[in-house]
Design an enzyme around this catalytic site. Structure first.
Site, short mmCIF file in Angstrom:
data_model
loop_
_atom_site.label_atom_id
_atom_site.label_comp_id
_atom_site.label_asym_id
_atom_site.label_seq_id
_atom_site.Cartn_x
_atom_site.Cartn_y
_atom_site.Cartn_z
N TYR A 494 0.79 -1.21 -0.03
CA TYR A 494 0.02 -0.07 0.07
C TYR A 494 0.92 1.44 0.02
CZ TYR A 494 -3.70 3.21 1.22
OH TYR A 494 -4.73 4.26 1.16
N SER A 574 -6.41 1.30 -4.33
CA SER A 574 -6.54 2.63 -4.08
C SER A 574 -5.32 3.50 -4.12
CB SER A 574 -7.37 2.80 -2.76
OG SER A 574 -7.59 3.96 -2.37
N ASP A 657 -17.73 4.28 -7.37
CA ASP A 657 -16.75 4.87 -6.39
C ASP A 657 -16.55 6.15 -6.26
OD1 ASP A 657 -14.42 4.86 -4.99
OD2 ASP A 657 -13.10 3.46 -6.27
N HIS A 697 -16.07 1.79 -3.72
CA HIS A 697 -14.84 1.79 -3.57
C HIS A 697 -14.18 0.21 -3.02
CE1 HIS A 697 -10.41 3.60 -3.63
NE2 HIS A 697 -10.48 3.16 -2.11
#
Length: 722
Positions: A494, A574, A657, A697
């Site tokens: 991430y 994301s 989203d 999302h």
């Protein structure tokens, strides 16, 4: 895309899929405009800006054409059928959320296995039989309405709860009577990124909302967000009559979050300029259990954005916070509102070698959740900071925020029961109750598995980034897997927003390992693993460190013979989708397949959509010359190079989203397809985009949709890494 259309596409795939894959892919037509922006003297083309308008007929036609290409292709992959079946089997286990306790009642979520949404139960005492309180599956025909947050009133008689439709971040708040499961009629809208904080009298709660959409605005899903305010809702009143508690009209991007101390005395408001880790703190003395004094003046306890402050609670008039001010890994301080200057603060628990994630009061103790090399530890302290020892966890894993409302620890001052959930790469989330006065732990509920956790191994290792920084890397695999350089390997990370990547259970990861694959997870800079400086080292002008860390993890896996570039797939969501997009631009030679999901792909315009402006603390913006130069250097959409041998890429996003708007993925996929094709015909490995309908999302996605999507992703990655 409607279900009937998908079924037809899948039937066609079974009939013609093999033939279709034998021929070069022809990508849908995506006209290029001549639009060019001037950023501080640099001309930047944006040929696919028309795809930002997700409701335009031209965009809808392009979406339909892309799904008409990708869904049959994915359905026809030989690996998909077996993976889909096994994912369904592995997900079909009874699981539980972390419980919350109020006035002797226990509230917790349970999923029987393949329910679209977990069901909320209440247990009226420790020995009582649980009874159903709220079933979100009954709130829609397709299972797309999810329970996103809930808070019982202090006496346990009422439940304020939030629901969201189709994965949107927009929430609706309602109130339900716990005794009979009937709603009171209170309905609050325009709620987004809000908590629920009851006053001690149980007659109302604080929440945050945005102004009403302008008249004629139509679908407000993708509205740019501004002017969030903090309100108080009295039960039975119309929302229009809710008293305004806090706002700052001159700062329309500020975010407001209210909490009430367990004794009901203080309203503690966190004021944030963006989604970073700096916030101010304002407090209001509500007067305790009596009718709250909403008109009491605010005390600006901390009136600048110099650090992060998280409330633990209070003891009398003294408030306790976890902060990273003058302590990059965190410390606990006590503040007297009458003398709020930092010079008067008392350090209760000083900075330790491990990073302090969060803390709370439970029983008559402070419970501190810390991280040691990206794994969780629980420490006990007296209210004065004297160490009382460690709560031993079942293994090398984590206490995540996977429950509804993002709760990691649950407990209250004066109540000896502490609740936490434990997970690792081979153990699903298991809720535990720890009785502080007996120093004993037991599972709140037992999770029965359809696999043997002992069949899997996790190695915690470290690799060195480009600048020599030590990066934690977890490598998980089925026993017997050999380091021969040919294992299909999935690398996940991430790297941003102060979010730690720690060991946690994933059904898709288990399915990948079960088939002989290696699953690796890196803890990159930009997260919170080693405190404030670790986070800041992956932000703004230092964002390239994140990509270098990920590259180092990939190179380690290759160097140590776990895999090779021809067998290495990468995935991220994301901000992690941004990571994957940047990585395959910078190092396409390292990867065979890439799965960027709901990624932030246009770094020059991200701040113009929904909540995007609040990400400036991590990214900076193109509104300044220096910000533009930094972002332009790595923006995935702007750094695609025609003629490059890219890995196989499956982009995933969703039409609802409203956090990372789908236009990011639309523009990126169109640009990457154009760069890897000639006259629309693919010249290299496939670049596909899968666009889910009536989804957001990722939160609250129905289990059927989730299994379908993960089967497509894993089949695609496995097909190109074998």
């Amino acid at each position: 895309m409607r279900n009937g259309s998908r079924v037809l596409l899948l039937v066609l795939a079974m009939l013609f899929g093999v033939k279709a894959r034998a021929e070069p892919l022809r990508y849908p037509d995506a006209p290029r405009s001549e639009l060019v922006d001037d950023y501080f003297g640099t001309k930047v083309a944006d040929p696919y800006r028309w795809l930002e308008d997700v409701d335009a007929p031209q965009t809808r036609a392009w979406v339909a054409a892309e799904n008409a290409l990708s869904l049959p292709y994915l359905a026809a992959l030989p690996e998909r059928t077996g993976l889909h079946k096994r994912l369904e089997q592995l997900w079909n286990y009874e699981r539980f959320d972390l419980p919350q306790k109020r006035a002797g009642k226990y509230f917790f979520g349970r999923n029987d296995g393949l329910q679209n949404q977990s069901v909320l139960y209440v247990q009226d005492s420790a020995d009582a039989r649980p009874r159903l309180l709220l079933d979100p599956n009954l709130l829609s025909d397709d299972g797309t309405v999810a329970l996103t947050d809930y808070q019982p009133s202090p006496d346990g008689s009422l439940l304020a709860y939030a629901t969201a439709a189709a994965g949107s971040d927009w929430n609706v708040l309602r109130v339900r009577r716990v005794a009979d499961g009937v709603d009171t009629g209170d309905v609050l809208t325009r709620v987004k990124f809000s908590g629920i904080a009851w006053t001690r009298d149980g007659k109302g709660f604080f929440y945050s909302r945005y102004p009403a959409a302008p008249p004629g605005d139509g679908d407000a899903t993708f509205d740019a967000l501004a002017n969030q305010k903090l309100f108080y809702h009295r039960l039975g009143d119309a929302q229009a009559d809710d008293p305004l508690i806090a706002e700052m009209p001159t700062q329309p991007r500020w975010l407001w979050a209210g909490e009430v101390t367990d004794d009901g005395r203080y309203l503690v408001v966190s004021v944030s300029p963006d989604s970073g880790e700096q916030n101010a703190v304002w407090i209001k003395d509500l007067g305790g259990a009596e009718t709250p004094k909403l008109d009491a003046p605010f005390i600006k306890l901390i009136d600048n954005f110099n650090a992060d402050y998280q409330l633990l609670g209070n003891r009398g008039s003294t408030l306790y916070f976890r902060t990273n001010l003058d302590a990059e890994r965190g410390r606990i301080v006590a503040i007297d509102p009458a003398k709020p200057q930092p010079a008067n603060w008392r350090t209760v628990v000083g900075q330790q070698p491990d990073t302090l994630q969060s803390a709370l009061f439970a029983g008559d103790e402070i419970i501190a959740l810390t991280m040691h090399d990206a794994t969780s530890r629980l420490q006990r302290y007296t209210p004065d900071g004297k160490p009382l020892g460690e709560i031993v966890l079942p293994g090398t894993g984590s206490i995540p925020d996977l429950s509804v409302g993002g709760v990691q620890l649950s407990g209250h001052a004066g109540d000896p029961e502490l609740f936490y959930g434990y997970t690792s790469f081979n153990q699903p989330l298991t809720p535990y109750v720890y009785t502080l006065d007996k120093s004993s732990a037991r599972p709140f509920r037992t999770v029965t598995l359809s696999f043997d956790p002992d069949d899997y191994v996790t190695e915690a290792v470290f690799c060195r980034s480009k600048d020599g920084t030590r990066i934690p890397l977890f490598i998980s695999y089925r026993k017997g897997t050999k380091r021969n350089g040919s294992n299909p390997t999935m690398l996940h990370a991430y790297g941003g927003f102060n979010i730690a990547k720690m060991p946690e259970f994933s059904v898709p990861a288990l399915a990948w390992m079960e088939g002989g694959g290696v699953y690796a997870q890196a803890s990159l800079r930009g997260g919170s693993e080693y405190g404030r400086l670790w986070h800041e080292a992956g932000t703004l002008t230092r964002k390239q460190n994140v990509f270098d860390d990920f590259t180092a993890a990939a190179q380690y896996l290759i160097r140590e013979q776990w895999t090779a570039p021809a067998h290495l797939a990468i995935r991220g969501r994301s901000n992690g989708g941004l990571l994957i997009g940047a990585e395959i631009n910078q190092h396409p030679e390292l990867f065979a397949a890439a799965l960027p999901a709901v990624g932030v792909m246009d770094m020059l315009r991200y701040q113009k959509f929904t909540i995007g402006s609040s990400w400036a603390g991590d990214y900076g913006t193109s509104d300044s010359a220096s910000g533009f130069r930094t972002l332009y250097a790595y923006s995935p959409y702007h750094n695609i190079r025609p003629g490059t041998a890219y890995p196989a890429v499956l982009v995933t996003t969703a039409d609802h989203d409203d956090r990372v708007v789908p236009g990011h993925s639309f523009k990126y996929a169109a640009a990457l397809q154009a760069a890897t094709s000639s006259d629309g015909v693919a010249t290299g490995k496939p670049v596909l985009i899968r666009i889910d309908a009536n989804a957001g999302h990722g939160g609250g996605k129905p289990i059927g949709k989730l299994i379908d999507e993960e089967a497509d992703k894993l089949a695609f990655a496995l097909h190109f890494t074998r």
